[in-house]
Design an enzyme around this catalytic site. Structure first.
Site, PDB file in Angstrom:
ATOM      1  N   ILE A  11       0.816  -1.230   0.000  1.00 17.98           N
ATOM      2  CA  ILE A  11       0.000   0.000   0.000  1.00 17.98           C
ATOM      3  C   ILE A  11       0.847   1.277   0.000  1.00 17.98           C
ATOM      4  O   ILE A  11       0.410   2.302  -0.504  1.00 17.98           O
ATOM      5  CB  ILE A  11      -1.014  -0.012   1.179  1.00 17.98           C
ATOM      6  N   ASN A  24      -3.344   1.884  15.508  1.00 17.49           N
ATOM      7  CA  ASN A  24      -3.886   1.590  16.844  1.00 17.49           C
ATOM      8  C   ASN A  24      -4.370   2.912  17.435  1.00 17.49           C
ATOM      9  O   ASN A  24      -4.132   3.979  16.858  1.00 17.49           O
ATOM     10  CB  ASN A  24      -2.837   0.895  17.732  1.00 17.49           C
ATOM     11  N   VAL A  33       1.256  -3.020   8.651  1.00 18.20           N
ATOM     12  CA  VAL A  33       1.106  -1.978   7.634  1.00 18.20           C
ATOM     13  C   VAL A  33       1.380  -0.587   8.232  1.00 18.20           C
ATOM     14  O   VAL A  33       1.922   0.302   7.558  1.00 18.20           O
ATOM     15  CB  VAL A  33      -0.288  -2.089   6.951  1.00 18.20           C
ATOM     16  N   ASP A  34       1.053  -0.421   9.497  1.00 15.13           N
ATOM     17  CA  ASP A  34       1.319   0.840  10.217  1.00 15.13           C
ATOM     18  C   ASP A  34       2.824   1.159  10.190  1.00 15.13           C
ATOM     19  O   ASP A  34       3.244   2.280   9.830  1.00 15.13           O
ATOM     20  CB  ASP A  34       0.823   0.663  11.672  1.00 15.13           C
ATOM     21  N   SER A 117      -7.564  -4.757  10.473  1.00 16.01           N
ATOM     22  CA  SER A 117      -7.822  -5.676  11.616  1.00 16.01           C
ATOM     23  C   SER A 117      -7.500  -7.155  11.392  1.00 16.01           C
ATOM     24  O   SER A 117      -7.642  -7.944  12.320  1.00 16.01           O
ATOM     25  CB  SER A 117      -9.288  -5.587  12.090  1.00 16.01           C
ATOM     26  N   GLY A 119      -4.647  -8.617  10.675  1.00 17.83           N
ATOM     27  CA  GLY A 119      -3.281  -9.030  11.010  1.00 17.83           C
ATOM     28  C   GLY A 119      -3.164  -9.271  12.499  1.00 17.83           C
ATOM     29  O   GLY A 119      -3.791 -10.179  13.051  1.00 17.83           O
ATOM     30  N   TYR A 121      -4.557  -7.841  14.874  1.00 20.30           N
ATOM     31  CA  TYR A 121      -5.851  -7.762  15.575  1.00 20.30           C
ATOM     32  C   TYR A 121      -6.755  -8.988  15.357  1.00 20.30           C
ATOM     33  O   TYR A 121      -7.860  -9.041  15.911  1.00 20.30           O
ATOM     34  CB  TYR A 121      -6.574  -6.462  15.214  1.00 20.30           C
TER      35      TYR A 121
HETATM   36  N1  AR6 Z   1       0.657  -3.114   2.339  1.00 26.02           N
HETATM   37  C1  AR6 Z   1      -0.571  -3.671   2.399  1.00 26.02           C
HETATM   38  N2  AR6 Z   1      -0.965  -4.502   3.383  1.00 26.02           N
HETATM   39  C2  AR6 Z   1      -0.052  -4.793   4.344  1.00 26.02           C
HETATM   40  C3  AR6 Z   1       1.251  -4.244   4.371  1.00 26.02           C
HETATM   41  C4  AR6 Z   1       1.589  -3.372   3.303  1.00 26.02           C
HETATM   42  N3  AR6 Z   1       2.787  -2.798   3.213  1.00 26.02           N
HETATM   43  N4  AR6 Z   1       1.902  -4.739   5.463  1.00 26.02           N
HETATM   44  C5  AR6 Z   1       1.036  -5.560   6.097  1.00 26.02           C
HETATM   45  N5  AR6 Z   1      -0.139  -5.596   5.426  1.00 26.02           N
HETATM   46  P1  AR6 Z   1      -1.845  -5.342  10.548  1.00 26.02           P
HETATM   47  P2  AR6 Z   1      -4.260  -4.844  12.176  1.00 26.02           P
HETATM   48  C6  AR6 Z   1      -1.377  -6.334   5.731  1.00 26.02           C
HETATM   49  O1  AR6 Z   1      -1.328  -6.285  11.583  1.00 26.02           O
HETATM   50  O2  AR6 Z   1      -4.610  -6.273  12.207  1.00 26.02           O
HETATM   51  C7  AR6 Z   1      -0.062  -2.481  14.092  1.00 26.02           C
HETATM   52  O3  AR6 Z   1       1.009  -2.726  14.960  1.00 26.02           O
HETATM   53  C8  AR6 Z   1      -1.255  -7.541   6.632  1.00 26.02           C
HETATM   54  O4  AR6 Z   1      -0.819  -8.676   5.885  1.00 26.02           O
HETATM   55  O5  AR6 Z   1      -0.889  -4.395   9.961  1.00 26.02           O
HETATM   56  O6  AR6 Z   1      -5.328  -3.848  11.920  1.00 26.02           O
HETATM   57  C9  AR6 Z   1      -0.869  -1.276  14.496  1.00 26.02           C
HETATM   58  O7  AR6 Z   1      -0.083  -0.276  15.095  1.00 26.02           O
HETATM   59  C10 AR6 Z   1      -2.703  -7.712   7.089  1.00 26.02           C
HETATM   60  O8  AR6 Z   1      -3.450  -8.428   6.118  1.00 26.02           O
HETATM   61  O9  AR6 Z   1      -3.087  -4.464  11.137  1.00 26.02           O
HETATM   62  C11 AR6 Z   1      -1.865  -1.839  15.447  1.00 26.02           C
HETATM   63  O10 AR6 Z   1      -1.328  -1.942  16.734  1.00 26.02           O
HETATM   64  C12 AR6 Z   1      -3.217  -6.274   7.120  1.00 26.02           C
HETATM   65  O11 AR6 Z   1      -2.248  -5.485   6.461  1.00 26.02           O
HETATM   66  C13 AR6 Z   1      -2.141  -3.212  14.899  1.00 26.02           C
HETATM   67  O12 AR6 Z   1      -0.973  -3.579  14.162  1.00 26.02           O
HETATM   68  C14 AR6 Z   1      -3.444  -5.721   8.521  1.00 26.02           C
HETATM   69  O13 AR6 Z   1      -2.507  -6.223   9.422  1.00 26.02           O
HETATM   70  C15 AR6 Z   1      -3.299  -3.203  13.954  1.00 26.02           C
HETATM   71  O14 AR6 Z   1      -3.592  -4.525  13.572  1.00 26.02           O
END
Ligand code: AR6
Length: 218
Positions: A11, A24, A33-34, A117, A119, A121
């Protein structure tokens, strides 16, 4: 639905007006992704986030994109999955709606989402995908001039889930439309049958056969 695209990718590379960050509630960065968005945007993004005072789950806040190709980042903390009885589905839907509301407020016309959410979460992917696609399609229907919504999946598993959700929902919709059309058509036919007999139509094969014959003769 032409304005909704599901792709596999990163992204942070998206050139849409805004990209969404699965953040978060502190909005001060994290993993997944954050982390990727903060790394790509540079330190200025964190500095702006520090002024925002956090964000409630299901809500959203907007910042500049800094070194990202996207002009803005819309940060939304998704719900942590706790078994499904704590309003998780409604909160996730609210994330998408809050992001769209900000996009309209800032007169944006394209936006890219990650799989919020699903990943860290742990929100079940299939259900999250259904909610995301439902909200995206509803938004696009209500906003015909909005140009583009892109769902950016990071891996094949996510891609498959979002494509399946799309097919299930928009396929179903198309089918319902077809059924409505078929019912209307049937009613029309019944009315016509009462007044005059239907004309016998020539089979399209007739035309095809004669055309084939003439081209073979050439
Ligand atoms: N581009 C697109 N999607 C991605 C990327 C990227 N570069 N990197 C990861 N994903 P998550 P959550 C996908 O854990 O579950 C953070 O620490 C990943 O494969 O990033 O909402 C925040 O600070 C997954 O399918 O987000 C919060 O504390 C999706 O993005 C917490 O994680 C979401 O995974 C939020 O958890």
């Amino acid at each position: 639905m032409e304005r909704l695209t599901i792709i596999k990718g990163d992204i942070v590379k998206m050139k849409t007006d805004a990209i969404v960050n699965a953040a978060n509630t502190s909005l001060l960065g994290g993993g997944g992704v954050d982390g990727a968005i903060h790394r790509a945007a540079g330190e200025e993004l964190l500095a702006e986030c520090e002024t925002l005072g956090g964000c409630a789950t299901g809500q959203a806040k907007i910042t500049n994109g800094y070194r990202l190709p996207a002009k803005y980042v819309i940060h939304t903390p998704g719900p942590i999955w706790r078994g499904g009885e704590r309003g998780e589905a409604e909160l996730l839907a609210s994330c998408y709606r809050s992001c769209f509301a900000l996009a309209l407020e800032h007169h944006l016309s394209s936006i890219a989402f990650p799989s919020i959410s699903t990943g860290v979460y742990r929100f079940p992917l299939e259900e999250a995908a259904q909610i995301a696609i439902r909200e995206m399609a509803a938004f696009l229907r209500q906003n015909p001039s909005f140009q583009k919504v892109v769902m950016v999946c990071y891996d094949d598993t996510a891609l498959k889930a979002y494509k399946a959700a799309y097919k299930k929902q928009l396929g179903q919709e198309e089918q319902e439309k077809q059924e409505e059309k078929a019912t209307a058509e049937k009613e029309k036919m019944e009315k016509t049958e009462k007044t005059k007999p239907a004309k016998q139509k020539k089979s399209p094969l007739h035309f095809f056969r004669s055309k084939k014959k003439s081209s073979a003769e050439e």
